[in-house]
Design an enzyme around this catalytic site. Sequence first.
Site, PDB file in Angstrom:
ATOM      1  N   PRO A  94       0.672  -1.243  -0.204  1.00 14.40           N
ATOM      2  CA  PRO A  94       0.073  -0.341  -0.138  1.00 14.40           C
ATOM      3  C   PRO A  94       0.809   1.402   0.331  1.00 14.40           C
ATOM      4  O   PRO A  94       2.082   1.211   0.006  1.00 14.40           O
ATOM      5  CB  PRO A  94      -1.071  -0.006   1.413  1.00 14.40           C
ATOM      6  CG  PRO A  94      -1.120  -1.740   1.395  1.00 14.40           C
ATOM      7  CD  PRO A  94       0.699  -2.054   1.044  1.00 14.40           C
ATOM      8  N   ASP A 151      14.045   3.668   6.275  1.00 16.80           N
ATOM      9  CA  ASP A 151      12.965   1.878   4.841  1.00 16.80           C
ATOM     10  C   ASP A 151      13.893   1.255   4.155  1.00 16.80           C
ATOM     11  O   ASP A 151      13.921   0.430   3.952  1.00 16.80           O
ATOM     12  CB  ASP A 151      12.340   2.941   3.871  1.00 16.80           C
ATOM     13  CG  ASP A 151      11.107   3.739   5.610  1.00 16.80           C
ATOM     14  OD1 ASP A 151      11.032   3.630   6.763  1.00 16.80           O
ATOM     15  OD2 ASP A 151       9.890   4.403   4.989  1.00 16.80           O
ATOM     16  N   GLY A 156       2.332   4.923   0.599  1.00 19.86           N
ATOM     17  CA  GLY A 156       2.541   6.017   1.615  1.00 19.86           C
ATOM     18  C   GLY A 156       1.029   5.370   2.717  1.00 19.86           C
ATOM     19  O   GLY A 156       0.942   6.764   3.711  1.00 19.86           O
ATOM     20  N   ALA A 157       1.743   4.847   3.582  1.00 19.05           N
ATOM     21  CA  ALA A 157       1.110   3.896   4.334  1.00 19.05           C
ATOM     22  C   ALA A 157       2.008   3.840   5.371  1.00 19.05           C
ATOM     23  O   ALA A 157       1.099   2.714   6.386  1.00 19.05           O
ATOM     24  CB  ALA A 157      -0.120   2.883   4.209  1.00 19.05           C
ATOM     25  N   GLY A 158       3.326   3.803   5.496  1.00 18.81           N
ATOM     26  CA  GLY A 158       3.891   3.540   6.643  1.00 18.81           C
ATOM     27  C   GLY A 158       4.422   2.252   6.382  1.00 18.81           C
ATOM     28  O   GLY A 158       5.433   1.806   7.050  1.00 18.81           O
ATOM     29  N   LEU A 159       4.849   1.934   4.919  1.00 16.50           N
ATOM     30  CA  LEU A 159       4.991   0.264   5.296  1.00 16.50           C
ATOM     31  C   LEU A 159       6.283   0.551   3.573  1.00 16.50           C
ATOM     32  O   LEU A 159       6.877  -0.510   2.957  1.00 16.50           O
ATOM     33  CB  LEU A 159       4.372  -0.492   4.327  1.00 16.50           C
ATOM     34  CG  LEU A 159       2.333  -1.116   5.094  1.00 16.50           C
ATOM     35  CD1 LEU A 159       1.424  -1.805   4.550  1.00 16.50           C
ATOM     36  CD2 LEU A 159       3.688  -1.826   6.119  1.00 16.50           C
ATOM     37  N   GLY A 160       7.047   1.442   3.594  1.00 14.68           N
ATOM     38  CA  GLY A 160       8.634   1.959   3.570  1.00 14.68           C
ATOM     39  C   GLY A 160       8.108   1.199   1.260  1.00 14.68           C
ATOM     40  O   GLY A 160       8.604   1.092   0.876  1.00 14.68           O
ATOM     41  N   SER A 161       6.892   1.982   0.501  1.00 15.01           N
ATOM     42  CA  SER A 161       6.330   1.835  -0.756  1.00 15.01           C
ATOM     43  C   SER A 161       7.397   2.294  -1.338  1.00 15.01           C
ATOM     44  O   SER A 161       8.097   1.408  -2.450  1.00 15.01           O
ATOM     45  CB  SER A 161       4.767   1.633  -1.095  1.00 15.01           C
ATOM     46  OG  SER A 161       4.904   3.507  -0.992  1.00 15.01           O
TER      47      SER A 161
HETATM   48  O1  PMV Z   1       5.551   6.412   7.952  1.00 11.41           O
HETATM   49  P1  PMV Z   1       6.952   6.462   7.628  1.00 11.41           P
HETATM   50  O2  PMV Z   1       7.464   4.576   7.310  1.00 11.41           O
HETATM   51  O3  PMV Z   1       7.530   6.965   6.277  1.00 11.41           O
HETATM   52  O4  PMV Z   1       8.088   5.809   8.875  1.00 11.41           O
HETATM   53  C1  PMV Z   1       7.708   7.316   9.883  1.00 11.41           C
HETATM   54  C2  PMV Z   1       9.172   7.481  10.573  1.00 11.41           C
HETATM   55  C3  PMV Z   1       9.164   8.923  11.209  1.00 11.41           C
HETATM   56  O5  PMV Z   1      10.383   7.623  12.907  1.00 11.41           O
HETATM   57  C4  PMV Z   1       8.277   8.934  12.330  1.00 11.41           C
HETATM   58  C5  PMV Z   1       9.944   9.215  10.941  1.00 11.41           C
HETATM   59  C6  PMV Z   1      11.477   9.139  10.635  1.00 11.41           C
HETATM   60  O6  PMV Z   1      11.940   9.580   9.140  1.00 11.41           O
HETATM   61  O7  PMV Z   1      11.970   8.440  10.868  1.00 11.41           O
END
Ligand code: PMV
Length: 328
Positions: free
Chosen positions: A112, A164, A114-119
């Site tokens: 997915p 990431d 932009g959902a925090g999974l490093g796409s």
């Molecule tokens: O949502 P992501 O996977 O881009 O993670 C952000 C992680 C943070 O610690 C909130 C910010 C960062 O740059 O480390």
Amino acid sequence: MTVSSAPGKVYLFGEHAVVYGEPAVPCAIERRATVSVERRDDDRLRVEARDLTLDGFTVEYSGGSADRPDVNVPTPLVEAAMGYIDGAVEQAREAADAPDAGFDMVVESTIPLGAGLGSSAAVVVAGIDAAARELGVELAPDDVADRAYRVEHEVQDGQASRADTFCSAMGGAVRVEGDDCRRIEDAPNLPFVVGYDGGAGDTGELVAGVRELREEYDFAADTVRAIGDIVRRGEGALEEDDVEEVGRLMNFNHGLLSALGVSSRSLDAMVWAAREADALGAKLTGAGGGGCIVALDETPAAETALSYTPGCEDAFRAELDRKGVRAE
Ligand code: PMV
């Protein structure tokens, strides 16, 4: 044609606190971006993107901002996607000393967006590896990681951490503390289940919010330090194969992230659904505000519970992936 793939990631522990020098432990998951590359006779790029949770698009252009594609998806998303692809191609050209190399590329991803999974990191890592190999150069995974970090750093205006890109290139569980990145060897199997609310938080805004709290309240600064303590305990639990303790620490980590104001109603609902289904632990992953949670559960219960949770758009298993970037 040359094909490479690279995994997405979840944060087992430590997001947000990592911004203030605490360690974090991201883990690669069995969801990948795949990039296929074929050299062209000219210096142009033709990029076809599929399954990026955009509708997909095809563009042909010569690179650089002057020649932007005319496509039927929101421009900022395409601009961002093209920035990552441009950067990956630029790194491969530099590695192979072939500044004028052009390519036909196909990008596919089941991560997915932009959902925090490093796409985006997975696309950049796979793109650099595939384009460099198409030009006859085999890059070591840590070299791919470093080059991918430079791309993210540039596209994200200096806001990227190494987490990431390092995790995607190396695979497995990794430890990141500032510029110091290493793999955690012999991590146990981690039966991840991901719940996705279909949304995304604004990372910049969420990071700024935590920064303000930390400046205003000593106890918020203590909370950030306590997350660092959880990460250090968590590393010990991983080394001892104590998955139950890992789960307890994930629950604790979510509570502290919530105290720092970065959870949301839908993330909390998914976390509680997983816990009530007897997951070993559950927490939000990434910046928060919306997006994904990660739970630990060997049984199908948490995934089933999540799939019935209002606000959860997608639930899927994605176990720890020990392979980072690889040729397909
Ligand atoms: O949502 P992501 O996977 O881009 O993670 C952000 C992680 C943070 O610690 C909130 C910010 C960062 O740059 O480390």
